[in-house]
Enzyme design. Structure first.
Site, short mmCIF file in Angstrom:
data_model
loop_
_atom_site.label_atom_id
_atom_site.label_comp_id
_atom_site.label_asym_id
_atom_site.label_seq_id
_atom_site.Cartn_x
_atom_site.Cartn_y
_atom_site.Cartn_z
CE LYS A 1 -10.86 -10.41 -0.80
NZ LYS A 1 -9.68 -11.09 -1.41
CD GLN B 1 -4.89 -6.63 2.76
OE1 GLN B 1 -3.75 -6.77 2.34
NE2 GLN B 1 -5.83 -6.04 2.05
CE LYS C 1 -4.17 -2.29 2.29
NZ LYS C 1 -3.47 -2.93 1.13
CE LYS D 1 -0.67 -8.98 0.52
NZ LYS D 1 -1.45 -7.79 0.09
CG ASP E 1 0.52 -7.95 -3.01
OD1 ASP E 1 -0.18 -7.03 -2.56
OD2 ASP E 1 1.77 -7.93 -2.96
CG ASN F 1 -3.30 -4.35 -10.97
OD1 ASN F 1 -3.63 -3.77 -9.94
ND2 ASN F 1 -4.18 -4.71 -11.88
P1 NDP Z 1 2.70 -6.17 -9.99
O1 NDP Z 1 3.38 -7.46 -9.84
O2 NDP Z 1 1.64 -6.01 -11.01
O3 NDP Z 1 3.77 -5.01 -10.27
C1 NDP Z 1 4.80 -4.76 -9.38
C2 NDP Z 1 5.67 -3.64 -9.93
O4 NDP Z 1 6.58 -3.22 -8.91
C3 NDP Z 1 6.53 -4.09 -11.10
O5 NDP Z 1 6.76 -2.99 -11.94
C4 NDP Z 1 7.80 -4.53 -10.41
O6 NDP Z 1 8.94 -4.49 -11.25
C5 NDP Z 1 7.92 -3.52 -9.30
N1 NDP Z 1 8.61 -4.13 -8.17
C6 NDP Z 1 8.21 -5.19 -7.44
N2 NDP Z 1 9.09 -5.50 -6.49
C7 NDP Z 1 10.10 -4.63 -6.64
C8 NDP Z 1 11.31 -4.44 -5.97
N3 NDP Z 1 11.68 -5.24 -4.94
N4 NDP Z 1 12.08 -3.41 -6.36
C9 NDP Z 1 11.71 -2.59 -7.40
N5 NDP Z 1 10.57 -2.74 -8.09
C10 NDP Z 1 9.79 -3.74 -7.71
O7 NDP Z 1 2.17 -5.82 -8.53
P2 NDP Z 1 1.03 -4.78 -8.10
O8 NDP Z 1 1.02 -3.61 -9.01
O9 NDP Z 1 -0.21 -5.53 -7.88
O10 NDP Z 1 1.55 -4.32 -6.65
C11 NDP Z 1 2.36 -3.17 -6.45
C12 NDP Z 1 2.24 -2.72 -5.00
O11 NDP Z 1 0.89 -2.40 -4.71
C13 NDP Z 1 2.66 -3.74 -3.96
O12 NDP Z 1 3.23 -3.06 -2.85
C14 NDP Z 1 1.33 -4.36 -3.53
O13 NDP Z 1 1.40 -4.90 -2.23
C15 NDP Z 1 0.45 -3.12 -3.56
N6 NDP Z 1 -0.98 -3.35 -3.66
C16 NDP Z 1 -1.52 -4.10 -4.66
C17 NDP Z 1 -2.89 -4.26 -4.75
C18 NDP Z 1 -3.54 -4.98 -5.88
O14 NDP Z 1 -4.77 -4.98 -5.94
N7 NDP Z 1 -2.79 -5.59 -6.79
C19 NDP Z 1 -3.78 -3.71 -3.72
C20 NDP Z 1 -3.12 -2.88 -2.74
C21 NDP Z 1 -1.78 -2.73 -2.73
P3 NDP Z 1 9.53 -5.86 -11.87
O15 NDP Z 1 8.52 -6.30 -12.89
O16 NDP Z 1 10.85 -5.46 -12.45
O17 NDP Z 1 9.66 -6.83 -10.72
O1 2IT Z 2 -2.65 -5.23 -0.52
C1 2IT Z 2 -3.84 -5.41 -0.90
O2 2IT Z 2 -4.77 -4.80 -0.40
C2 2IT Z 2 -4.07 -6.37 -1.99
N1 2IT Z 2 -3.11 -6.93 -2.51
C3 2IT Z 2 -5.46 -6.68 -2.44
C4 2IT Z 2 -6.10 -7.70 -1.54
C5 2IT Z 2 -7.44 -8.22 -1.99
O3 2IT Z 2 -7.93 -9.12 -1.28
O4 2IT Z 2 -8.00 -7.75 -2.98
#
Ligand code: NDP
Ligand code: 2IT
Length: 445
Positions: free
Chosen positions: A90, A111, A114, A126, A166, A241
């Site tokens: 997952k 992961q 976690k 992943k 992600d 997100n």
């Molecule tokens: P999104 O794609 O929704 O948003 C990512 C954000 O981070 C954007 O604002 C983006 O800016 C910025 N970003 C991405 N890469 C870079 C970079 N290399 N340098 C600077 N800014 C960057 O992703 P999420 O919000 O889903 O994910 C954000 C983080 O949270 C990640 O590390 C992800 O692994 C982690 N995460 C996500 C989960 C989920 O449920 N979605 C769960 C657990 C962890 P821009 O638009 O300019 O690229």
């Molecule tokens: O980093 C993470 O935990 C996620 N991107 C969410 C993974 C998931 O299966 O919901």
């Protein structure tokens, strides 16, 4: 690091050259695990660490698709099925030009622990692609997702491997991926993906879960010092997100979130970020953060630079790995920082973590603090399995219970191993022991 573990770690690094982020994640976990191996020599005899660092299966594939100009495009797809001791693999899919095998492996490795910490029956995996969604039309995104799934479908399934979102993968992409899976397999298998739309098998609260959960975890840390989010000055990185929902939750608890960023720059809004405007720009219009400046007064947009140049009492890094370094950490600490909750995966460099820990800052590592997303994915799987759908209030209550539980287990484990308040130690040991016990029970596989 414990000398026995260092030998194993060195072998892992030598066998996986050039995978810097994976090396970093492995090293960070191994540094916590010496005392566990004193108590549990069976983990060494059972080669648990050697097995844990070798994914059960790694899939790399070609993703061919046609862009709007009719040109052929070729990307690389990945799925690393890391560990299934506790349940089906997952973890999310990341679409970003920086994606490579080392990044997918660091994310998959994190992961495992976690997912164990959530207490839910899910293993770790992943995937993703070096596809860059930025500037692509809806049609291009759809064709890319369809091509990606045309290979991925044979490797996943509700009892095998359950991907989700992600970076660069949200509800729209999960929709296209699910549609293609259904078409190829001729099965309406809701439990094969999470993060689905509400009307076709998704769970309420899943979109909010990671950001909300990060704030709930951080609030629990603050409580241990008699504090809360009320009145805190919060800086968030990212505006995707996780960031948006962390901002919403923190402000709901009485904090003022004064800044957030994207990869082009950051905004400073001392009155507190207008979350509805931010959602409109980022989620509805798929615009850039710069657009926020023109639509609200007394806002500064800083082109380039780092949001970590600002002062905060609470920092919530919610963008990407290694975005907050040792110098930024030291500056934040000098200027009144109390707590850090990692919404992103491994956003703080090893130097930054050392600064936070040495100065007694409350530090919630990503594998604990951002586990609310995957935990709610597991709640989505539960609803799919029982063909049920729960209310927002019930699901949010479950999320809160899970996050408070993770916090308390990390705190109790850190205390049990003689370092109270060390959430890194608590998360690494807590997650590891659960997986290691299951691996030993299941024999040499
Ligand atoms: P999104 O794609 O929704 O948003 C990512 C954000 O981070 C954007 O604002 C983006 O800016 C910025 N970003 C991405 N890469 C870079 C970079 N290399 N340098 C600077 N800014 C960057 O992703 P999420 O919000 O889903 O994910 C954000 C983080 O949270 C990640 O590390 C992800 O692994 C982690 N995460 C996500 C989960 C989920 O449920 N979605 C769960 C657990 C962890 P821009 O638009 O300019 O690229
Ligand atoms: O980093 C993470 O935990 C996620 N991107 C969410 C993974 C998931 O299966 O919901």
């Amino acid at each position: 690091m414990d000398a026995r573990l260092e030998t194993i770690r060195d072998t892992v690094l030598a066998r996986n050259p050039g995978e810097g982020e994976f090396h970093q994640a492995v090293t960070e976990v191994f540094e916590s695990l010496g005392p566990v191996h004193d108590r549990h020599p069976e983990f060494l005899e059972g080669a648990v660490l050697e097995r844990l660092c070798e994914p059960e299966r790694q899939i790399i594939f070609r993703v061919p698709w046609v862009d709007d100009a009719g040109r052929f495009q070729i990307n690389r797809g990945f799925r690393v099925e890391f560990n299934s001791a506790l349940g089906p693999f997952k973890g999310g899919l990341r679409f970003h030009p920086s994606v490579n095998l080392g990044i997918v492996k660091f994310l998959g490795f994190e992961q495992i622990f976690k997912n164990a910490l959530t207490g839910m029956p899910i293993g770790g995996g992943k995937g993703g692609s070096d596809f860059d969604p930025r500037g692509r039309s809806d049609g291009e995104i759809m064709r890319f997702c369809q091509s990606f799934m045309t290979e991925l479908y044979r490797h996943i399934g509700e009892y095998t491997d359950v991907p989700a979102g992600d970076i660069g993968v949200g509800g729209r992409e999960i929709g296209y991926l699910f549609g293609q899976y259904k078409r190829i397999t001729n099965r309406y298998e809701s439990g094969v993906l999470t993060g689905k739309g509400i009307s076709w098998g998704g769970s309420l609260v899943r979109p909010e879960a990671t950001g909300y959960g990060t704030v709930i975890f951080t609030q629990e840390m603050l409580k241990t010092r008699g504090q809360s989010f009320e009145g805190q000055r919060v800086v968030v990185s990212g505006s995707g997100n996780v960031a948006i929902n962390a901002i919403a939750k923190a402000q709901g608890l009485g904090a003022t979130v004064v800044a957030c960023s994207d990869s082009s720059g950051y905004i400073v809004d001392e009155a507190g970020i207008d979350v509805e405007l931010l959602r409109q720009i980022k989620e509805v219009e798929r615009g850039r953060l710069k657009d926020y400046e023109a639509r609200r007064s007394n806002v500064t947009y800083v082109d380039g630079g780092s949001v970590w140049d600002l002062d905060a009492t609470v920092a919530l890094p919610c963008a990407t790995q290694n975005e907050l370094d040792g110098d930024a950490a030291a500056r934040l600490v000098r200027n009144g920082l109390l707590a850090v909750g990692e919404g992103a995966n491994m956003p703080s460099t090893r130097d930054a973590v050392a600064v936070f820990q040495d100065s007694g800052i409350l530090f919630g590592p990503g594998k604990a603090a951002n586990a609310g997303g995957v935990a709610t994915s597991a709640l989505e799987m539960q609803q799919n399995a029982s063909r049920d759908s729960w209310s927002f209030a019930h699901t949010e209550e479950r999320l809160t219970e899970i996050m408070v539980g993770i916090h308390d287990r990390c705190a109790a484990t850190a205390a049990e191993y003689g370092d109270p308040g060390n959430y890194v130690l608590g998360a690494n040991i807590g997650g590891f022991v659960k997986v290691a016990d299951a691996m030993l029970a299941q024999g040499l596989i």
